[in-house]
Scaffold this motif. Structure first.
Motif, PDB file in Angstrom:
ATOM      1  N   LEU A   1      -5.388   3.859   7.799  1.00 27.73           N
ATOM      2  CA  LEU A   1      -5.768   3.789   6.376  1.00 27.73           C
ATOM      3  C   LEU A   1      -4.545   3.493   5.512  1.00 27.73           C
ATOM      4  O   LEU A   1      -4.602   2.650   4.606  1.00 27.73           O
ATOM      5  CB  LEU A   1      -6.418   5.108   5.941  1.00 27.73           C
ATOM      6  CG  LEU A   1      -6.742   5.228   4.442  1.00 27.73           C
ATOM      7  CD1 LEU A   1      -7.708   4.135   3.995  1.00 27.73           C
ATOM      8  CD2 LEU A   1      -7.301   6.618   4.125  1.00 27.73           C
ATOM      9  N   GLN A   2      -3.430   4.162   5.805  1.00 29.66           N
ATOM     10  CA  GLN A   2      -2.201   3.933   5.031  1.00 29.66           C
ATOM     11  C   GLN A   2      -1.739   2.476   5.170  1.00 29.66           C
ATOM     12  O   GLN A   2      -1.380   1.826   4.182  1.00 29.66           O
ATOM     13  CB  GLN A   2      -1.097   4.873   5.517  1.00 29.66           C
ATOM     14  CG  GLN A   2       0.236   4.699   4.807  1.00 29.66           C
ATOM     15  CD  GLN A   2       0.190   5.160   3.354  1.00 29.66           C
ATOM     16  OE1 GLN A   2       0.107   6.348   3.078  1.00 29.66           O
ATOM     17  NE2 GLN A   2       0.221   4.218   2.419  1.00 29.66           N
ATOM     18  N   ALA A   3      -1.753   1.972   6.395  1.00 25.72           N
ATOM     19  CA  ALA A   3      -1.320   0.590   6.623  1.00 25.72           C
ATOM     20  C   ALA A   3      -2.246  -0.389   5.914  1.00 25.72           C
ATOM     21  O   ALA A   3      -1.790  -1.397   5.338  1.00 25.72           O
ATOM     22  CB  ALA A   3      -1.285   0.303   8.116  1.00 25.72           C
ATOM     23  N   THR A   4      -3.541  -0.106   5.938  1.00 21.00           N
ATOM     24  CA  THR A   4      -4.513  -0.996   5.290  1.00 21.00           C
ATOM     25  C   THR A   4      -4.351  -0.964   3.774  1.00 21.00           C
ATOM     26  O   THR A   4      -4.428  -2.005   3.096  1.00 21.00           O
ATOM     27  CB  THR A   4      -5.942  -0.593   5.680  1.00 21.00           C
ATOM     28  OG1 THR A   4      -6.069  -0.612   7.111  1.00 21.00           O
ATOM     29  CG2 THR A   4      -6.960  -1.556   5.083  1.00 21.00           C
ATOM     30  N   ILE A   5      -4.107   0.235   3.230  1.00 18.99           N
ATOM     31  CA  ILE A   5      -3.877   0.347   1.781  1.00 18.99           C
ATOM     32  C   ILE A   5      -2.617  -0.414   1.376  1.00 18.99           C
ATOM     33  O   ILE A   5      -2.606  -1.154   0.386  1.00 18.99           O
ATOM     34  CB  ILE A   5      -3.785   1.834   1.377  1.00 18.99           C
ATOM     35  CG1 ILE A   5      -5.162   2.476   1.419  1.00 18.99           C
ATOM     36  CG2 ILE A   5      -3.183   1.969  -0.032  1.00 18.99           C
ATOM     37  CD1 ILE A   5      -5.152   3.976   1.164  1.00 18.99           C
ATOM     38  N   ASP A   6      -1.554  -0.261   2.160  1.00 15.19           N
ATOM     39  CA  ASP A   6      -0.299  -0.972   1.850  1.00 15.19           C
ATOM     40  C   ASP A   6      -0.515  -2.482   1.859  1.00 15.19           C
ATOM     41  O   ASP A   6      -0.020  -3.208   0.976  1.00 15.19           O
ATOM     42  CB  ASP A   6       0.783  -0.593   2.861  1.00 15.19           C
ATOM     43  CG  ASP A   6       1.245   0.851   2.705  1.00 15.19           C
ATOM     44  OD1 ASP A   6       0.962   1.439   1.630  1.00 15.19           O
ATOM     45  OD2 ASP A   6       1.869   1.383   3.646  1.00 15.19           O
TER      46      ASP A   6
END
Length: 416
Positions: free
Chosen positions: A115-120
């Motif tokens: 999720l963090q990577a996708t948000i970034d």
């Protein structure tokens, strides 16, 4: 930049879990997170908070599911980058979501590292879109400003090249045209405002179109008067030729405009045109807040003085010797040596003529009479008198005859 994310999910534990996982980014002002329980609540929240950057939405929710919400978001003018969350095996809905414009997808149970990577990645995409929009807005503002001065194609090229490029202040050799309308002040004082506004808009619009057809630059419009430049901002080796051709077309259009207004019962004055070629300081003098592409210098003042000289000479177009010499196949007749206001040296001037008038017999007769006058030949007076008698509409010949009758010698004359 603080990225604002709207999570849309009906699971009661998600809010606490997300806030816990992203507490540091929230504390540091990197993220702002909002929540909605279904698609309808999400749409209401977006209406109240249009600054939301992205949406992370589940598919299966009451009232309005994630796919319906996604469709609504894609139909909106301000499309939000959307990440769809679905069960791992629900590939059919994931494909539907991607086909409807989802930016990316995640599978349940949510892997928060993923999720963090996708948000970034989504934030980088949003920042890229914002930069593209910013550049587009800058280009549109530049094009709007440039379109006031330059022909459409040139305005596009200048706007695309970036702000300031090609329009910086510099010395350039230019041909300058000044135009003005006789008796315009009286028209302003007598015509109803709505009539005057309509007249002036049609006149200036028509004159500007003529200038743009010749790829000239409209440096100034002051009421009824136009200042036009050639060889600025781009190079035009034939700038003097262009200026003379443009002046002829401006004169023809203005005369036709007067005839059309006369048929409506409106007395619209003749247009006077002056042209001079020489060095000038040219560029954008508008500072940081305004765009004002114009020119300054002695050559600009001379063009304005030549426009005013038409009033005394009985001509509609008056050009300097520098223009007549530089223009290819210039066709015209000499006016005289003009002592213009603010100048210590006389300036030789000419009246450019359309080809038919230039080739007419009376033009040759005028040139012969003018040569005699310049040489101090007493035969110039009867020559001009005969010319005026043959062609009473020849105001310039009549002007010189009056000078000779008043005892003037040669072709030099003082003009205010």
């Amino acid at each position: 930049m603080t990225a604002t994310i709207l999570f849309v999910d009906d699971e009661p534990d998600l809010e606490a879990l997300v806030l816990q996982k992203f507490r540091r980014q929230i504390r540091d002002g990197l993220l702002a997170i909002m929540f909605a329980r279904d698609g309808l609540e999400a749409l209401q929240s977006l209406e109240e908070n249009p600054h939301v950057d992205m949406v992370v939405s589940d598919i299966n929710m009451p009232r309005m599911d994630g796919l319906s919400l996604l469709q609504k978001l894609q139909d909106a003018e301000d499309k939000k980058s959307t990440i769809i969350v679905s069960a791992y095996g629900d590939m059919s809905n994931i494909r539907t979501a991607m086909n409807r414009g989802a930016f990316d997808f995640l599978t349940k149970p949510i892997d928060f590292s993923d999720l963090q990577a996708t948000i970034d990645k989504t934030i980088r995409h949003i920042e890229m879109l914002r930069e593209v929009r910013r550049r587009q807005m800058v280009a549109e503002r530049a094009h709007a400003a440039l379109s006031r001065h330059f022909s459409p194609e040139l305005a596009k090229r200048l706007a695309a090249s970036g702000e300031g490029e090609g329009i910086e202040v510099q010395w350039r050799d230019v041909a300058t045209i000044f135009t003005d309308i006789t008796g315009f002040t009286s028209l302003v004082e007598t015509a109803p405002p709505e009539t005057l506004g309509e007249l002036l808009n049609e006149y200036v619009g028509g004159m500007t179109e003529i200038v743009f057809e010749h790829e000239g630059t409209v440096a100034k419009i002051i009421g009824d008067a136009l200042q036009v430049l050639f060889n600025a901002p781009g190079d035009q080796p034939d700038y003097a030729t262009r200026a003379v051709a443009c002046a002829h077309d401006l004169d023809a259009w203005a005369q036709d405009f007067c005839v059309r207004q006369s048929a409506k019962g409106v007395r619209f004055g003749a247009t006077r045109i002056g042209i001079h070629a020489g060095p000038a300081l040219v560029g954008n003098f508008g500072g940081n807040r305004f765009f004002d592409y114009t020119a300054y210098g002695d050559s600009i003042n001379i063009a304005a003085r030549l426009e005013a000289a038409n009033k005394h000479l009985g001509t509609r177009i008056c050009v300097s010797a520098s223009v007549a010499k530089a223009a290819e196949n210039f066709q015209g007749r000499p006016v005289g040596e003009l002592m213009l206001r603010g100048r210590s040296e006389p300036l030789r001037a000419f009246e450019p003529l359309a080809q038919a008038k230039f080739e007419a017999p009376e033009t040759a007769l005028y040139s012969e009479a003018f040569a005699k006058m310049e040489a101090g030949d007493l035969a110039a007076m009867p020559a001009f008198a005969a010319l005026v008698g043959m062609h009473a509409e020849d105001a310039l010949a009549s002007f010189h005859l009056k000078r000779l009758l008043n005892g003037a010698k040669g072709s030099r004359m003082q003009l205010d």
